[in-house]
Design a protein around this motif. Structure first.
Motif, PDB file in Angstrom:
ATOM      1  N   THR A 136       1.870 -20.717   1.132  1.00  0.00           N
ATOM      2  CA  THR A 136       0.870 -20.068   0.288  1.00  0.00           C
ATOM      3  C   THR A 136      -0.518 -20.432   0.795  1.00  0.00           C
ATOM      4  N   GLU A 137      -1.520 -19.694   0.342  1.00  0.00           N
ATOM      5  CA  GLU A 137      -2.896 -19.987   0.761  1.00  0.00           C
ATOM      6  C   GLU A 137      -3.282 -21.399   0.357  1.00  0.00           C
ATOM      7  N   LYS A 138      -2.858 -21.830  -0.838  1.00  0.00           N
ATOM      8  CA  LYS A 138      -3.172 -23.180  -1.310  1.00  0.00           C
ATOM      9  C   LYS A 138      -2.545 -24.232  -0.390  1.00  0.00           C
ATOM     10  N   GLU A 139      -1.301 -24.017   0.030  1.00  0.00           N
ATOM     11  CA  GLU A 139      -0.632 -24.961   0.933  1.00  0.00           C
ATOM     12  C   GLU A 139      -1.330 -25.021   2.290  1.00  0.00           C
TER      13      GLU A 139
ATOM     14  N   LEU B  77      -4.531 -24.324   2.878  1.00  0.00           N
ATOM     15  CA  LEU B  77      -5.817 -25.004   2.704  1.00  0.00           C
ATOM     16  C   LEU B  77      -5.630 -26.506   2.578  1.00  0.00           C
ATOM     17  N   LYS B  78      -4.573 -26.944   1.900  1.00  0.00           N
ATOM     18  CA  LYS B  78      -4.296 -28.382   1.776  1.00  0.00           C
ATOM     19  C   LYS B  78      -3.973 -28.980   3.146  1.00  0.00           C
ATOM     20  N   MET B  79      -3.182 -28.248   3.939  1.00  0.00           N
ATOM     21  CA  MET B  79      -2.838 -28.712   5.277  1.00  0.00           C
ATOM     22  C   MET B  79      -4.101 -28.825   6.139  1.00  0.00           C
ATOM     23  N   GLU B  80      -4.985 -27.840   6.053  1.00  0.00           N
ATOM     24  CA  GLU B  80      -6.235 -27.867   6.813  1.00  0.00           C
ATOM     25  C   GLU B  80      -7.112 -29.033   6.358  1.00  0.00           C
ATOM     26  N   LEU B  81      -7.193 -29.260   5.046  1.00  0.00           N
ATOM     27  CA  LEU B  81      -7.977 -30.364   4.509  1.00  0.00           C
ATOM     28  C   LEU B  81      -7.431 -31.709   4.994  1.00  0.00           C
ATOM     29  N   ASP B  82      -6.104 -31.872   4.988  1.00  0.00           N
ATOM     30  CA  ASP B  82      -5.488 -33.110   5.479  1.00  0.00           C
ATOM     31  C   ASP B  82      -5.847 -33.340   6.946  1.00  0.00           C
ATOM     32  N   GLN B  83      -5.822 -32.266   7.748  1.00  0.00           N
ATOM     33  CA  GLN B  83      -6.173 -32.382   9.165  1.00  0.00           C
ATOM     34  C   GLN B  83      -7.641 -32.781   9.326  1.00  0.00           C
TER      35      GLN B  83
ATOM     36  N   LYS C 183      -9.460 -34.455   7.244  1.00  0.00           N
ATOM     37  CA  LYS C 183      -9.599 -35.862   6.831  1.00  0.00           C
ATOM     38  C   LYS C 183      -9.232 -36.796   7.971  1.00  0.00           C
TER      39      LYS C 183
END
Length: 71
Positions: free
Chosen positions: A8-11, A13-19, A21
């Motif tokens: 999903t888009e949320k997943e 975006l979370k993956m991109e945010l983790d990267q 970080k």
């Protein structure tokens, strides 16, 4: 792990945010310094670079082992 197209888009975006970080912790240096160091390293290793000097025939794992005869 899910494939990116199944997320999903949320997943995503979370993956991109983790990267991001992880990446923000990387020490950064000016290219004027690192570029010079990289150039010096490449030039110092050029004599051992098989892409520049080639691979000796006896060490080439892709050399043909023998011929093929069609009769």
């Amino acid at each position: 792990d899910k494939m990116a197209q199944d997320m999903t888009e949320k997943e995503l975006l979370k993956m991109e945010l983790d990267q991001l970080k992880k990446e923000v912790k990387n020490e950064r240096q000016m290219i004027s310094k690192t570029g010079k160091e990289l150039k010096e390293y490449i030039e110092s290793m050029a004599g051992e670079d098989p892409l520049l000097k080639g691979v000796p025939e006896d060490k080439n794992p892709f050399k043909e082992k023998g011929g093929c005869t069609i009769s």
